[in-house]
Design a protein around this motif. Structure first.
Motif, PDB file in Angstrom:
ATOM      1  N   SER A 136       2.309  30.665  38.631  1.00 55.37           N
ATOM      2  CA  SER A 136       2.464  32.430  38.446  1.00 55.37           C
ATOM      3  C   SER A 136       0.977  32.766  38.428  1.00 55.37           C
ATOM      4  O   SER A 136       0.855  33.481  39.296  1.00 55.37           O
ATOM      5  CB  SER A 136       3.473  32.384  37.229  1.00 55.37           C
ATOM      6  OG  SER A 136       4.864  32.104  37.460  1.00 55.37           O
ATOM      7  N   GLU A 137       1.136  32.305  37.281  1.00 53.02           N
ATOM      8  CA  GLU A 137      -1.084  32.431  37.688  1.00 53.02           C
ATOM      9  C   GLU A 137      -1.717  32.366  38.610  1.00 53.02           C
ATOM     10  O   GLU A 137      -3.085  32.549  39.004  1.00 53.02           O
ATOM     11  CB  GLU A 137      -2.119  31.915  36.364  1.00 53.02           C
ATOM     12  CG  GLU A 137      -1.130  32.519  35.191  1.00 53.02           C
ATOM     13  CD  GLU A 137      -1.433  31.849  34.262  1.00 53.02           C
ATOM     14  OE1 GLU A 137      -2.587  31.226  33.725  1.00 53.02           O
ATOM     15  OE2 GLU A 137      -1.448  32.419  32.517  1.00 53.02           O
ATOM     16  N   GLY A 138      -1.150  31.246  39.372  1.00 48.84           N
ATOM     17  CA  GLY A 138      -2.001  30.007  41.112  1.00 48.84           C
ATOM     18  C   GLY A 138      -2.489  31.963  42.169  1.00 48.84           C
ATOM     19  O   GLY A 138      -3.302  31.778  42.735  1.00 48.84           O
ATOM     20  N   HIS A 139      -0.765  32.805  41.960  1.00 46.18           N
ATOM     21  CA  HIS A 139      -1.353  34.225  43.216  1.00 46.18           C
ATOM     22  C   HIS A 139      -1.326  33.330  44.537  1.00 46.18           C
ATOM     23  O   HIS A 139      -2.382  34.435  44.565  1.00 46.18           O
ATOM     24  CB  HIS A 139      -2.828  35.115  42.558  1.00 46.18           C
ATOM     25  CG  HIS A 139      -2.012  35.371  41.025  1.00 46.18           C
ATOM     26  ND1 HIS A 139      -1.271  36.000  40.542  1.00 46.18           N
ATOM     27  CD2 HIS A 139      -2.842  35.249  40.141  1.00 46.18           C
ATOM     28  CE1 HIS A 139      -1.464  36.230  38.940  1.00 46.18           C
ATOM     29  NE2 HIS A 139      -2.275  35.800  39.412  1.00 46.18           N
ATOM     30  N   ILE A 168      -4.186  28.159  47.662  1.00 47.58           N
ATOM     31  CA  ILE A 168      -3.938  26.625  47.357  1.00 47.58           C
ATOM     32  C   ILE A 168      -4.762  25.803  46.447  1.00 47.58           C
ATOM     33  O   ILE A 168      -3.562  25.078  46.484  1.00 47.58           O
ATOM     34  CB  ILE A 168      -4.417  26.367  49.395  1.00 47.58           C
ATOM     35  CG1 ILE A 168      -3.456  27.725  49.909  1.00 47.58           C
ATOM     36  CG2 ILE A 168      -3.497  25.339  49.746  1.00 47.58           C
ATOM     37  CD1 ILE A 168      -1.994  27.241  49.389  1.00 47.58           C
ATOM     38  N   GLY A 169      -6.319  26.379  46.506  1.00 47.78           N
ATOM     39  CA  GLY A 169      -6.396  25.535  45.330  1.00 47.78           C
ATOM     40  C   GLY A 169      -6.023  24.850  44.121  1.00 47.78           C
ATOM     41  O   GLY A 169      -6.758  24.146  43.967  1.00 47.78           O
ATOM     42  N   ALA A 170      -6.040  26.501  44.037  1.00 52.08           N
ATOM     43  CA  ALA A 170      -4.945  26.312  42.181  1.00 52.08           C
ATOM     44  C   ALA A 170      -3.954  25.127  42.108  1.00 52.08           C
ATOM     45  O   ALA A 170      -4.073  24.592  41.295  1.00 52.08           O
ATOM     46  CB  ALA A 170      -4.856  27.989  41.544  1.00 52.08           C
ATOM     47  N   TYR A 171      -2.847  25.774  43.604  1.00 46.87           N
ATOM     48  CA  TYR A 171      -1.907  25.041  43.517  1.00 46.87           C
ATOM     49  C   TYR A 171      -2.051  23.374  43.496  1.00 46.87           C
ATOM     50  O   TYR A 171      -1.425  22.953  43.228  1.00 46.87           O
ATOM     51  CB  TYR A 171      -0.782  25.587  44.802  1.00 46.87           C
ATOM     52  CG  TYR A 171      -0.873  26.496  44.684  1.00 46.87           C
ATOM     53  CD1 TYR A 171      -0.386  27.409  43.441  1.00 46.87           C
ATOM     54  CD2 TYR A 171       0.772  27.790  45.848  1.00 46.87           C
ATOM     55  CE1 TYR A 171       0.391  28.322  43.200  1.00 46.87           C
ATOM     56  CE2 TYR A 171       0.621  28.811  45.669  1.00 46.87           C
ATOM     57  CZ  TYR A 171       0.840  29.050  44.493  1.00 46.87           C
ATOM     58  OH  TYR A 171       1.080  30.449  44.129  1.00 46.87           O
ATOM     59  N   THR A 172      -2.972  23.343  43.967  1.00 47.47           N
ATOM     60  CA  THR A 172      -3.375  21.722  44.787  1.00 47.47           C
ATOM     61  C   THR A 172      -3.692  21.450  43.379  1.00 47.47           C
ATOM     62  O   THR A 172      -3.652  20.105  43.051  1.00 47.47           O
ATOM     63  CB  THR A 172      -4.882  21.830  45.404  1.00 47.47           C
ATOM     64  OG1 THR A 172      -4.001  22.128  47.089  1.00 47.47           O
ATOM     65  CG2 THR A 172      -4.775  19.810  45.663  1.00 47.47           C
ATOM     66  N   ALA A 173      -4.209  21.883  42.316  1.00 49.47           N
ATOM     67  CA  ALA A 173      -5.652  21.452  41.088  1.00 49.47           C
ATOM     68  C   ALA A 173      -3.817  21.633  39.797  1.00 49.47           C
ATOM     69  O   ALA A 173      -4.226  20.205  39.145  1.00 49.47           O
ATOM     70  CB  ALA A 173      -6.585  22.750  40.627  1.00 49.47           C
TER      71      ALA A 173
END
Length: 205
Positions: A133-136, A139-144
């Motif tokens: 939810s905090e990835g907003h 794509i880089g956050a989701y990959t991490a």
């Protein structure tokens, strides 16, 4: 988008702390300690694989699943607590001690309670949903986050695989004692989950 190292580190540490690989070892050994070596090795990677599937599923569509079923995190905590309490009572009374030979129900040990709710429990599921939810939409956050989920399960798998070497030291008597201790710890965790669930329901009332 660049790989979000801070998101990866925070998510991986959070999941590892919640899943508690060293804390899973006594429960794992109490459930599979008297099973054949082949089954122990299979369960050591099968349980994290089940957990990986469940947590990945909630990472992708956790909020949608919970919203569609009208289920909140407190409900997950209560259900997980009740499941763990049943397993704890079996370990404490001896009715749930591992058998000496494999049977058609062996896969259930890796599915329940090892894969879920011990590994893929309410805490881990909630942590992943919050992280996504905090990835907003980054794509880089989701990959991490995906890499962090894989890392946490790799650590759990290694802990369970190497824990099987302790069986030669513990012997049958030690495994029985470990089962009783694990049952007591599981009962405490179950009561805490149910209590947290009640508090959560009361807060939203």
């Amino acid at each position: 988008m660049p790989f979000e190292l801070s998101v990866y580190t925070a998510t991986a540490i959070t999941l590892i702390v919640i899943m508690d690989p060293p804390g899973q070892v006594p429960v794992f050994l109490s459930l599979v300690g008297r099973r054949p070596p082949e089954f122990r090795r299979k369960a050591a990677w099968q349980a994290p694989l089940v957990s990986l599937f469940v947590i990945s599923l909630f990472a992708v569509g956790g909020r949608a699943i919970l919203a569609y079923l009208h289920i909140g995190i407190p409900a997950l905590q209560g259900a997980g607590g009740l499941l763990l309490l049943l397993v704890a009572l079996q370990l404490l009374t001896g009715s749930g001690e591992p058998r000496t030979a494999a049977s058609s129900d062996d896969v259930n040990v890796a599915l329940v309670p090892l894969g879920t709710p011990l590994l893929a429990g309410p805490g881990a599921i909630a942590a992943v949903i919050v992280a996504v939810s905090e990835g907003h939409g980054d794509i880089g956050a989701y990959t991490a986050i995906g890499a962090a989920i894989l890392t946490a399960h790799a650590v759990v798998c290694l802990a369970l695989l190497y824990s099987t070497t302790l069986i030669r030291i513990l012997k049958p008597g030690g495994i029985t004692l470990l089962a009783k201790i694990a049952g007591l710890l599981l009962a405490a965790i179950a009561v805490q989950l149910v209590a947290t669930s009640v508090i959560g329901f009361a807060a939203t009332a």
